[in-house]
Scaffold this motif. Structure first.
Motif, short mmCIF file in Angstrom:
data_model
loop_
_atom_site.label_atom_id
_atom_site.label_comp_id
_atom_site.label_asym_id
_atom_site.label_seq_id
_atom_site.Cartn_x
_atom_site.Cartn_y
_atom_site.Cartn_z
N TRP A 175 67.56 125.55 68.00
CA TRP A 175 67.02 124.33 67.40
C TRP A 175 66.84 124.55 65.91
O TRP A 175 66.49 125.65 65.47
CB TRP A 175 65.68 124.03 68.05
N VAL A 176 67.05 123.50 65.11
CA VAL A 176 66.86 123.58 63.66
C VAL A 176 66.05 122.37 63.20
O VAL A 176 66.39 121.22 63.52
CB VAL A 176 68.21 123.63 62.91
N ILE A 177 64.99 122.63 62.44
CA ILE A 177 64.16 121.60 61.83
C ILE A 177 64.37 121.65 60.32
O ILE A 177 64.42 122.74 59.74
CB ILE A 177 62.66 121.84 62.11
N VAL A 178 64.48 120.49 59.68
CA VAL A 178 64.59 120.42 58.22
C VAL A 178 63.56 119.43 57.70
O VAL A 178 63.34 118.37 58.30
CB VAL A 178 66.00 119.99 57.76
N GLY A 179 62.92 119.77 56.59
CA GLY A 179 61.97 118.84 55.99
C GLY A 179 61.72 119.14 54.53
O GLY A 179 61.78 120.30 54.10
N GLY A 180 61.46 118.10 53.77
CA GLY A 180 61.12 118.26 52.36
C GLY A 180 59.63 118.53 52.19
O GLY A 180 58.83 118.23 53.07
N GLU A 181 59.28 119.08 51.05
CA GLU A 181 57.87 119.36 50.75
C GLU A 181 57.13 118.06 50.49
O GLU A 181 57.68 117.12 49.92
CB GLU A 181 57.78 120.29 49.55
N SER A 182 55.86 118.01 50.90
CA SER A 182 55.05 116.82 50.66
C SER A 182 53.73 117.22 50.02
O SER A 182 53.37 118.39 50.00
CB SER A 182 54.79 116.07 51.98
N GLY A 183 53.03 116.22 49.51
CA GLY A 183 51.72 116.47 48.92
C GLY A 183 51.79 116.68 47.41
O GLY A 183 52.85 116.53 46.79
N PRO A 184 50.65 117.04 46.82
CA PRO A 184 50.59 117.23 45.37
C PRO A 184 51.61 118.27 44.89
O PRO A 184 51.79 119.31 45.54
CB PRO A 184 49.15 117.73 45.15
N ASN A 185 52.27 117.99 43.81
CA ASN A 185 53.23 118.91 43.19
C ASN A 185 54.44 119.22 44.07
O ASN A 185 55.08 120.27 43.92
CB ASN A 185 52.55 120.22 42.79
N ALA A 186 54.74 118.33 45.00
CA ALA A 186 55.88 118.55 45.91
C ALA A 186 57.17 118.71 45.12
O ALA A 186 57.47 117.95 44.20
CB ALA A 186 56.00 117.39 46.88
N ARG A 187 57.94 119.73 45.50
CA ARG A 187 59.23 119.98 44.86
C ARG A 187 60.31 119.13 45.53
O ARG A 187 60.29 118.97 46.75
CB ARG A 187 59.56 121.47 44.94
N LYS A 204 78.18 123.38 65.32
CA LYS A 204 77.85 124.46 66.24
C LYS A 204 77.14 123.98 67.51
O LYS A 204 76.82 124.78 68.39
CB LYS A 204 76.97 125.50 65.54
N GLY A 205 76.86 122.68 67.59
CA GLY A 205 76.20 122.14 68.77
C GLY A 205 74.73 122.53 68.86
O GLY A 205 74.19 122.64 69.98
N VAL A 206 74.09 122.69 67.72
CA VAL A 206 72.67 123.05 67.69
C VAL A 206 71.83 121.80 67.43
O VAL A 206 72.09 121.08 66.46
CB VAL A 206 72.39 124.11 66.59
N PRO A 207 70.84 121.49 68.29
CA PRO A 207 69.99 120.32 68.07
C PRO A 207 69.36 120.34 66.67
O PRO A 207 68.83 121.37 66.24
CB PRO A 207 68.94 120.44 69.16
N PHE A 208 69.41 119.17 66.01
CA PHE A 208 68.95 119.05 64.62
C PHE A 208 67.82 118.04 64.55
O PHE A 208 67.93 116.92 65.08
CB PHE A 208 70.12 118.61 63.74
N PHE A 209 66.72 118.43 63.91
CA PHE A 209 65.55 117.56 63.79
C PHE A 209 65.23 117.40 62.30
O PHE A 209 64.91 118.37 61.62
CB PHE A 209 64.35 118.18 64.51
N PHE A 210 65.31 116.16 61.81
CA PHE A 210 64.97 115.91 60.41
C PHE A 210 63.56 115.35 60.35
O PHE A 210 63.30 114.22 60.78
CB PHE A 210 65.96 114.96 59.76
N LYS A 211 62.66 116.12 59.79
CA LYS A 211 61.24 115.74 59.79
C LYS A 211 60.89 114.73 58.73
O LYS A 211 60.20 113.74 59.00
CB LYS A 211 60.38 117.00 59.61
N GLN A 212 61.32 114.96 57.47
CA GLN A 212 60.90 114.07 56.39
C GLN A 212 61.63 114.41 55.09
O GLN A 212 62.09 115.54 54.90
CB GLN A 212 59.39 114.21 56.15
N TRP A 213 61.69 113.40 54.20
CA TRP A 213 62.16 113.65 52.84
C TRP A 213 61.04 114.24 52.00
O TRP A 213 61.30 114.96 51.03
CB TRP A 213 62.67 112.35 52.20
N GLY A 214 59.80 113.93 52.34
CA GLY A 214 58.66 114.50 51.62
C GLY A 214 58.38 113.77 50.32
O GLY A 214 58.65 112.58 50.16
N GLY A 215 57.80 114.50 49.39
CA GLY A 215 57.39 113.91 48.13
C GLY A 215 55.88 113.74 48.09
O GLY A 215 55.17 114.03 49.05
N ILE A 216 55.39 113.26 46.97
CA ILE A 216 53.94 113.10 46.81
C ILE A 216 53.40 112.08 47.81
O ILE A 216 52.32 112.23 48.36
CB ILE A 216 53.61 112.67 45.36
#
Length: 239
Positions: A175-187, A204-216
């Motif tokens: 399994w793979v999770i991806v997410g952007g940074e959130s909160g103050p000073n998020a990159r 590769k047939g690996v389940p992919f989970f996109f959590k968020q773009w993030g940001g302030i």
């Protein structure tokens, strides 16, 4: 020390351990540190040491009391494989997980070297999902340490993603999770980094989970990638 969770990829959190210290670039804007300091100021007893590493033996038995199956993020406010956590305590945490086959436990660490070192000293039942955090290419070696463990379910948390990750080792990853940074000073996170990882997982047939773009203000940036949400989970996920 336990609660329902707003984290998109889990259902509850269990924190027999709180507090940590920064060891890599992904730790810079640590949400757990911000939360711990807030709870300390509110007078919460379990955060009496703010973000200093603190073991909570009284919280160990909590999952035993939950009869309804749950997906549980273990130590969302710390790192179980911190160098100052005694092996005896790590074993206690694993023993509780071993005794709760009705639950699925998700553990994340940045301290992958110690994870590998203690791997053969604990029992890896199939309800324990073991993951490593990888924020950019400088920490891809954590994947090697994970793959060398005896964990039956292995996953990657590429969050906060602060750089591109090409040619990921995905053989043996569930399994793979991806997410952007959130909160103050998020990159910022570039869309090309995300789609590249997604394409690697699809290939590769690996389940992919996109959590968020993030940001302030992450609620404004949302979770859509290429016009849809990506909430893939391992095929044996019970949710």
């Amino acid at each position: 020390m336990s609660t329902t969770s707003s984290i998109e990829w889990t259902q509850a959190t269990w924190n027999p351990l709180t507090g940590c210290n920064k060891i890599s670039r992904g730790c810079k804007n640590c949400y757990a540190e911000r939360m711990s300091n807030r709870l300390y100021k509110m007078g919460q007893y379990n955060y009496r040491n703010a973000f200093r590493l603190t073991i909570h033996d009284h919280a160990l038995s909590i999952p035993l009391k939950w009869k309804k199956p749950r997906v549980i993020f273990v130590n969302s406010m710390s790192d179980l494989f911190h160098k100052d956590v005694p092996l005896s305590f790590i074993k206690k945490v694993f023993e509780i997980m071993n005794e709760c086959p009705q639950h699925q436990f998700q553990i994340l660490t940045k301290r992958a070297k110690r994870l590998e070192e203690v791997s053969d000293k604990v029992i890896w039942t199939n309800n324990i999902w073991m993951g490593v955090s990888v924020e950019d290419k400088n920490y891809k070696n954590r994947i090697d340490h994970l793959l060398n463990t005896k964990a039956q379910v292995k996953f990657l948390s590429l969050e906060p993603l602060i750089g591109p990750l090409s040619r990921l080792k995905l053989k043996g990853i569930d399994w793979v999770i991806v997410g952007g940074e959130s909160g103050p000073n998020a990159r910022p996170m570039k869309s090309g980094w995300v789609t590249n990882i997604k394409n690697q997982c699809v290939k590769k047939g690996v389940p992919f989970f996109f959590k968020q773009w993030g940001g302030i203000r992450k609620h404004k940036t949302g979770r859509l990638l290429e016009g849809r949400t990506w909430d893939e989970m391992p095929s044996f996920f019970m949710g």
